[in-house]
Write an enzyme that holds these catalytic residues in place. Structure first.
Site: not given
Length: 807
Positions: A384, A669
């Site tokens: 990502e 996260e």
């Protein structure tokens, strides 16, 4: 007003770019994964001692490094960084006067070009996104002699090209370096030689060239191994003690052809390298030995997010002679973790009596280091590493306190404005590489219009920069992008003035949301979206007034009033149980309070309800991206300091300190990226280096530390530390543009004259002591916990204030 998204060249820089007018963009065909080496012999027109000045300008499709006679021209790596390449390709410039003046008259100028972001096969969910298939270089060396004569050497087809020792490179997958292809290695291994390539002119649009705005990417630190051991499977693991972003530099000697492979990961699971969160990113480097002595490997065409490395193939093994206490010995000196990020100036420090809070703040700093690499990314390790706008919208104020992030974020905001002009709304990822993706399956998310918080980054990030630096010219540069965002959302509002239609990411990663539906939060998406848009419109009105755009200011003020009225009419109510905001959860109260959607005493009633909700969940965190930056603010500023501190200091999951108890060295996260049994969260989206939820550090700096900007750029300072239960002292500093600001406070036991507090006939021996240091000439308002206020200017000042007994 008419929105102007042109990016004008900086004064006195445009002539530099003209130097590249004589240069040809050169490329060559090689294996798609291999790096190119481009070379040119430079013979000086005059003796080296006659060189008065010399500079090199360069850029690339891909990433590149420049060398003179094999020595790096500059410490920069991964140049030219990542911008929205369709419209902005940054040009780097270096002064090489000393290098030419002190050398021979005949020199070799060379460059290595890797895939980087240009030809990176990037994205996620089996996406393969890149900007083009050709990598190559555009460069020019200009030499000025003492007599005024000039000599220019530019890239062209008179250069030569060949393969090099980098036989594979990819940001996600890693890099392969074969030392047998280097000088002595190639002599000793005749079957392994570099291959000449045919150089040719490639397609190139010079209109995209812009001077580099952001600081370059550079190496900043080196970390020694803290532990080397065997895993249950027999693998050799190395722990560097810190989750970081960069690569390993390795010095090793062994037989020719020996292959050393290094895999990277942020955590361990069941005693082994925890690679599942990397998804399709191999994050593996391979080093092939030359057999001619000590080989040095440093894979500078990739980067990894890691704390742990698994090393296989090391000649003789990695175990012997390693001192785990100091990271020294034969092996400890042979391996170093190199920390890489943009060269921003660090500006903050913080310490306090709670070591876990100290670690939390350090984790926020390390998260910024790892994710401020070329663009403000979501994460640095898996497949990502993209410029998600929602993450930086949440974190911008924290980022601007921890580092001088003005240039870095300014560069990114220029891309935000250009991407907005192209898409018609602020994309959720900038640069919007995903529009070039070739998916093996269906796209991971549908094409969406503007997204609250994510698209609001076009306003919230400039707002944070304005508050931190007070730069009116930069605010003017960001204003067109702000306008474009507002104009993209205004048509989406319902007749009621609400932004209540369409799918919203909203309070993303609410800890109560299903692991596979991180958008399914408790907070009503319309409440979050409308409140967020109101904040954006209100600041746009303020910015327009500051910039002298009176008509715009009136327009945005009217729109703000409409949105606010709609919010209050449809989302705020008074009943027998008191004031309520629709969906009655922590996030909606935090946003309503902090964004100015309530009036007068409503703030206190909303804060009371917020405190009830926080207490009902045992002071565990219940907010996601939308609410987390604001919940402690809403509590502490409206009568619930104790609740804010208890929320900060809670250690159970979910909380800010839970990851610290699990050994976290960066912000996670998910609140539970690692579960209490030390297994990795089973979700497909699990990173251990995401800074967004670390936005609480902004509250720590300003409320616990007490350093606030009373005027943009800290031209006037508000010093207002607010002590609370669980922290007995704190020290904070900020190297602002106006100079260094320092605060240090402590709670003293014992009576100190006027600070005595009589309670029930006894003396409560608690005194708040504050020391403040200000830059010369900078005024400050100092507000003490007892409510007294002092005006001071510059220098060092000390204050004492009574504190009541803790409840």
């Amino acid at each position: 007003m008419t929105t102007d998204l042109r990016i004008d060249a900086q004064p006195d820089v445009e002539p530099d770019l003209q130097l590249l007018a004589t240069a040809t963009f050169v490329t060559a065909d090689a294996d798609r994964g291999a790096a190119l080496e481009l070379l040119r012999t430079v013979t000086l027109d005059q003796p080296p001692a006659e060189v008065a000045s010399a500079r090199i300008l360069a850029t690339a499709h891909g990433v590149y490094e420049l060398f003179l006679d094999g020595e790096p021209v500059a410490p920069d790596v991964l140049s030219p960084g990542w911008t929205s390449y369709e419209w902005r390709l940054a040009v780097q410039a270096w002064d090489v006067t000393d290098a030419l003046r002190d050398g021979a008259a005949r020199r070799t100028l060379s460059a290595r070009v890797g895939n980087g972001w240009w030809r990176g096969d990037l994205g996620f969910s089996q996406a393969n996104a890149c900007y083009g298939e050709e990598i190559g270089l555009l460069a020019a060396l200009e030499i000025t002699y003492r007599d005024g004569a000039t000599q220019v050497v530019s890239t062209g087809t008179d250069w030569s090209a060949r393969t090099c020792d980098v036989t594979a490179n990819n940001l996600y997958q890693g890099q392969r370096i074969d030392a047998r292809l280097r000088g002595d290695g190639a002599k000793a291994n005749p079957d392994h030689r570099v291959t000449p390539l045919t150089l040719r002119e490639g397609a190139f649009d010079r209109a995209r060239l812009v001077p580099q705005v952001a600081e370059p990417i550079r190496r900043h630190e080196e970390l020694a191994p803290q532990r080397i051991w065997r895993s249950p499977s027999g693998a050799t693991l190395v722990d560097f003690g810190q989750n970081l972003v960069g690569w390993l530099r390795v010095e090793v000697e062994g037989p020719a052809g020996t292959e050393i492979t290094v895999r990277h990961a942020e955590v361990l699971e069941d005693g082994e390298l925890g690679v599942r969160p990397l998804r399709n990113a191999a994050a593996t480097d391979t080093f092939v030995l030359s057999g001619t002595g000590v080989d040095v490997f440093e894979p500078t065409f990739t980067f990894h997010g890691f704390r742990y490395a698994e090393v296989a193939g090391w000649p003789g093994g990695l175990d012997p002679e390693f001192d785990t206490e100091v990271g020294q010995g034969a092996i400890g000196e042979a391996i170093r973790a190199v920390v890489v990020h943009n060269a921003m100036r660090p500006t903050s420090s913080f310490s306090c009596s709670d070591r876990l809070v100290d670690r939390l703040v350090r984790n926020a700093v390390w998260g910024q280091k790892g994710n401020f690499l070329a663009v403000p990314t979501d994460c640095p390790q898996r497949d990502e590493r993209l410029g998600w706008t929602g993450d930086i919208a949440a974190f911008a104020a924290t980022a601007a306190f921890q580092y001088d992030a003005a240039d870095f974020l300014h560069s990114w905001l220029l891309d935000v404005a250009l991407e907005t002009a192209h898409a018609g709304h602020v994309p959720i990822i900038v640069p919007d590489l995903m529009r070039h993706a070739r998916f093996d399956g269906p796209p991971p998310f549908p094409e969406v219009a503007a997204q609250a918080i994510w698209s609001d980054a076009a306003v919230w990030v400039p707002q944070a920069l304005w508050q931190a630096y007070g730069d009116l010219d930069r605010l003017a540069a960001h204003y067109p992008g702000m306008v474009a965002h507002l104009e993209s959302v205004e048509p989406l509002l319902s007749e009621t003035g609400l932004w209540d239609a369409g799918m919203q990411l909203a309070d993303w990663l609410d800890p109560d949301a299903p692991p596979d539906q991180p958008w399914a939060a408790k907070a009503h998406p319309g409440v979050v979206a409308t409140a967020s848009f109101y904040r954006s419109v209100a600041f746009a009105a303020q910015a327009a007034r500051l910039l002298g755009h009176d008509a715009d200011a009136a327009r945005w003020a009217a729109l703000a009033a409409r949105v606010r009225a709609g919010f209050r009419t449809h989302y705020v109510s008074e009943g027998a149980e008191g004031l309520r905001v629709v969906s009655d959860c922590a996030t909606v109260y935090a946003l309503a309070i902090c964004f100015g959607l309530l009036d007068g005493e409503e703030h206190a009633r909303a804060a009371d309800r917020l405190a009830e909700l926080v207490a009902a969940r045992d002071h565990r965190v219940t907010t996601g991206f939308a609410g987390t930056p604001f919940v402690t603010w809403a509590l502490s500023e409206h009568g619930h300091v104790d609740a804010a501190y208890r929320l900060l200091l809670e250690r159970g999951c979910p909380s800010w300190l839970y990851p610290i108890t699990m050994g976290a060295t960066t912000i996670w996260e998910r609140w539970d990226s690692m579960l209490p049994d030390r297994s990795i969260n089973p979700g497909e989206m699990t990173s251990f280096n995401h800074y967004a939820l670390g936005a609480v550090a902004d509250w720590i700096y300003q409320v616990v530390g007490g350093i606030r900007a009373a005027e943009p750029g800290y031209r006037r300072v508000l010093v207002q530390p607010v002590p609370g239960p669980g922290i007995d002292w704190a020290r904070t500093s900020l190297d602002a543009r106006v100079g260094r600001i320092e605060t240090a406070w402590r709670v003293e036991a014992g009576v100190a004259g006027a600070a005595e507090v009589k309670t029930g006939g006894t003396t409560a021996p608690r005194t708040f002591v504050l020391d403040v240091t200000l830059p010369v000439g900078v005024p400050a308002d100092v507000v003490l916990p007892d409510g007294t206020r002092h005006e001071v200017t510059g220098g060092s000042h000390s204050f004492r204030s009574a504190l009541p007994d803790p409840a």
